[in-house]
Design an enzyme around this catalytic site. Structure first.
Site, PDB file in Angstrom:
ATOM      1  N   LYS A 194      -0.038  10.034  -0.264  1.00 38.86           N
ATOM      2  CA  LYS A 194      -0.578  10.613  -1.453  1.00 38.86           C
ATOM      3  C   LYS A 194       0.132  11.904  -1.846  1.00 38.86           C
ATOM      4  O   LYS A 194       0.719  12.710  -0.735  1.00 38.86           O
ATOM      5  CB  LYS A 194      -2.053  10.768  -0.925  1.00 38.86           C
ATOM      6  CG  LYS A 194      -2.736   9.437  -0.894  1.00 38.86           C
ATOM      7  CD  LYS A 194      -4.164   9.917  -0.566  1.00 38.86           C
ATOM      8  CE  LYS A 194      -5.188   8.691  -0.502  1.00 38.86           C
ATOM      9  NZ  LYS A 194      -5.003   7.864  -1.892  1.00 38.86           N
ATOM     10  N   ARG A 249      -8.463  -2.330   1.427  1.00 36.24           N
ATOM     11  CA  ARG A 249      -8.969  -3.953   1.341  1.00 36.24           C
ATOM     12  C   ARG A 249      -8.313  -4.712   2.512  1.00 36.24           C
ATOM     13  O   ARG A 249      -8.372  -5.486   2.960  1.00 36.24           O
ATOM     14  CB  ARG A 249      -8.357  -4.226  -0.179  1.00 36.24           C
ATOM     15  CG  ARG A 249      -6.780  -4.125  -0.174  1.00 36.24           C
ATOM     16  CD  ARG A 249      -6.299  -4.056  -1.700  1.00 36.24           C
ATOM     17  NE  ARG A 249      -6.720  -2.982  -2.277  1.00 36.24           N
ATOM     18  CZ  ARG A 249      -6.460  -2.693  -3.601  1.00 36.24           C
ATOM     19  NH1 ARG A 249      -5.863  -3.457  -4.302  1.00 36.24           N
ATOM     20  NH2 ARG A 249      -6.653  -1.655  -4.226  1.00 36.24           N
TER      21      ARG A 249
HETATM   22  N1  BES Z   1      -9.135   5.921  -0.279  1.00 39.77           N
HETATM   23  C1  BES Z   1      -8.530   5.413  -1.590  1.00 39.77           C
HETATM   24  C2  BES Z   1      -9.355   5.713  -2.676  1.00 39.77           C
HETATM   25  C3  BES Z   1      -9.961   6.733  -3.159  1.00 39.77           C
HETATM   26  C4  BES Z   1      -9.237   7.819  -4.169  1.00 39.77           C
HETATM   27  C5  BES Z   1     -11.268   7.219  -2.676  1.00 39.77           C
HETATM   28  C6  BES Z   1      -9.920   8.797  -4.374  1.00 39.77           C
HETATM   29  C7  BES Z   1     -11.859   8.325  -3.138  1.00 39.77           C
HETATM   30  C8  BES Z   1     -11.246   9.195  -4.058  1.00 39.77           C
HETATM   31  C9  BES Z   1      -7.728   4.107  -1.544  1.00 39.77           C
HETATM   32  O1  BES Z   1      -7.445   3.943  -0.094  1.00 39.77           O
HETATM   33  C10 BES Z   1      -6.658   4.334  -2.159  1.00 39.77           C
HETATM   34  O2  BES Z   1      -5.768   5.312  -2.030  1.00 39.77           O
HETATM   35  N2  BES Z   1      -6.467   3.378  -3.195  1.00 39.77           N
HETATM   36  C11 BES Z   1      -5.363   3.374  -4.121  1.00 39.77           C
HETATM   37  C12 BES Z   1      -4.952   1.943  -4.502  1.00 39.77           C
HETATM   38  C13 BES Z   1      -3.936   1.767  -5.189  1.00 39.77           C
HETATM   39  C14 BES Z   1      -2.653   2.162  -4.561  1.00 39.77           C
HETATM   40  C15 BES Z   1      -3.682   0.453  -5.483  1.00 39.77           C
HETATM   41  C16 BES Z   1      -5.888   4.261  -5.393  1.00 39.77           C
HETATM   42  O3  BES Z   1      -6.834   4.244  -5.866  1.00 39.77           O
HETATM   43  O4  BES Z   1      -4.843   5.015  -5.923  1.00 39.77           O
HETATM   44 MN    MN Z   2      -5.617   4.601   0.386  1.00 42.73          MN
END
Ligand code: BES
Ligand code: MN
Ligand code: ZN
Length: 499
Positions: A280, A354
């Site tokens: 991230k 997921r």
């Molecule tokens: N934990 C994150 C989602 C999230 C983002 C929760 C911001 C709270 C605040 C999740 O694991 C994630 O990183 N999701 C990705 C999925 C993508 C790679 C398909 C996302 O939302 O960017």
């Molecule tokens: Mn994530």
């Protein structure tokens, strides 16, 4: 927590540091205000006519009393228009009063609740909502503060004044129910606010053991060796980049009859989500300690349900892992064999929630659950779709979704449904395995749910994406910056509705 008690009597006869008078938007009609205004030589009418205070939601006016009044001062607080006043308005009112008085070091108050004009039969739920507002506004996370004294010390005591003593027992029950729910919410908030350096998967497991001890629940922990033995390939794939071992945390509460099928709650427990190899951006990465908010909600909810002694059977499952990049981390392109047997192609290691939920959802099938509800901070796309005022709900059973939405409306933990049509499955069809863990940019929240759906085929299931609601960025009177405890209220309210 602030102590809340109930008293019956006339508001103007009460000795108190502060008498709080809720006012609906519009005119000061009630006999109470005329009586008060008489002692104040008509000042209230003047203030109202000049529009310095008109009862709009969030408006406050603090006045010192004059001779002849029993209270030292009184506080007028706007409730907004009578038509729209609901539980949320009362909760906000309770939070506002608590914060306002605490900031002025006024330690006690008496709130006149006799004027609440709610739908018939809902006066008591009004008292619950008000109490929740008071209790939640007093929350702060002080584990790591050297001087707790720096924080504002919350209200010590609030007395709710009701019209007649006939309602006293019902009112006391409403308050004590609110107290239990708020303990659940604050338990979830504490877990979410806990920093990543302390909050290992084992830390979450030990928090669950503590809840189990206190509430007399059964607690089972599946450690890494056990998870390997049983074939939790998707969960273990995510966990392998971290030095801290994963756990599957299971709590069981038996409040129903022996043969009754349980409701199962599953909560995402990523104690820190750096994204893994698909790292991230560093901006706001600190907030990713909240990626176990689904797990926290599930633990807070089962604690509250046990304390309320609801006649249901309930299972709470939290897959707890950490998602880090390292030499042992899983990679984009990896193919994982999940507990269900389905293989998953990892397109993005940041879509880890997921993966761990897939195995947890498969495993929970062994309880033959009547209903399964999972909660997860699953997608950033959910924040894009709904912002911070509602969680998304999706699932494979319209009846369950409607019940959850209704429970959410009743308690203020609001849900909004997104569609989960079969057409979305095409986006996550695997190229080299059965299914991919991402579905591209369009409809990110839906394709994440479409992924989970494939592991929840054997039962009635709903999924709550709480990515936008689990964390308060700015903070507000009832919701200080940090974990919100979202999900606890709607789960408890849904389960109450089942009894
Ligand atoms: N934990 C994150 C989602 C999230 C983002 C929760 C911001 C709270 C605040 C999740 O694991 C994630 O990183 N999701 C990705 C999925 C993508 C790679 C398909 C996302 O939302 O960017
Ligand atoms: Mn994530
Ligand atoms: Zn995540």
């Amino acid at each position: 927590m602030t102590k809340i008690s109930i008293k019956a009597g006339h508001p103007l006869k009460q000795k108190t540091a502060c008498l709080v008078l809720p006012v609906y938007e519009g005119k000061l009609k009630k006999p109470l205000f005329s009586e008060l205004d008489a002692s104040l030589y008509g000042r209230l009418q003047k203030i109202f006519r000049s529009r310095e205070f008109s009862g709009k939601a969030g408006e406050v006016l603090l006045l010192h009393a004059v001779e002849g009044l029993a209270c030292e001062r009184f506080l007028l607080v706007g409730l907004g228009p009578k038509k729209t006043a609901n539980g949320t308005a009362l909760r906000n009112f309770g939070s506002l009063v608590t914060t306002y008085l605490a900031e002025r070091s006024i330690g006690r108050c008496l709130i006149d609740t006799s004027g609440f004009q709610l739908a018939r039969g809902s006066e008591m739920s009004g008292l619950s909502a008000l109490s929740e507002g008071v209790l939640l506004a007093g929350y702060s996370f002080d584990d790591y503060r050297e001087k707790v004294a720096d924080a504002i010390s919350p209200l010590q005591g609030v007395t709710l004044l009701i019209g007649t003593s006939r309602d006293k027992i019902a009112a006391e029950t409403a308050v004590s129910d609110a107290l239990v729910v708020c303990r659940g919410i604050c338990c979830a908030r504490d877990l979410v606010n806990q920093p990543g350096n302390t909050k290992s998967p084992l830390f979450l497991a030990e928090a669950a053991q503590k809840i189990a001890r206190e509430q007399g629940l059964k607690c089972t922990l599946l450690d890494k060796v056990e998870l390997e033995k049983q074939g939790f390939g998707a969960l273990l794939g995510v966990a392998q980049g971290s030095l801290r071992d994963p756990y599957l945390i299971v709590l069981e509460y038996h409040g129903g009859t022996k043969d009754e099928r349980p409701v199962a709650l599953v909560g995402k427990g990523v104690v820190f989500d750096a994204g893994g190899i698909s790292l991230k951006p560093s901006d706001k990465m600190d907030e990713m300690k909240m990626d176990m908010a689904g797990g926290a909600a599930v633990l807070g909810a089962i604690q509250a349900v046990a304390e309320l002694k609801l006649p249901v059977n309930l299972v709470a499952v939290v897959p707890a892992v950490e998602n880090l990049p390292s030499g042992s981390a899983y990679r984009p392109g990896d193919i994982l064999r999940s507990l269900s047997g389905k293989t998953i192609e990892v397109m993005n290691t940041d879509a880890e929630g997921r993966l761990i939920l897939a195995d947890a959802l498969t495993w929970v099938g062994k309880f033959n659950p009547r209903v399964v509800i999972d909660l997860a901070t699953l997608t950033g796309a959910c924040i894009v779709a709904l912002g911070h005022h509602a969680s998304a709900v999706l699932g494979n059973h319209e009846g369950l979704i409607r019940e959850l939405i209704k429970a959410g409306e009743r308690c203020g933990d609001r849900l909004w449904q997104l569609p989960l049509w079969d057409e979305y499955n095409a986006q996550i069809k695997g190229d080299f395995g059965d299914i991919k863990n991402t579905g591209g940019r369009p409809a990110g929240t839906i394709t994440a749910a479409a992924f989970l759906k494939q592991f929840a085929e054997k039962y009635t299931w709903a999924h709550l994406d709480i990515a936008g609601t689990a964390w308060s960025d700015k903070g507000s009177p009832g919701e200080p910056k940090g974990g919100t405890g979202v999900g606890v209220r709607v789960l408890v309210e849904y389960l109450r509705g089942q009894c």
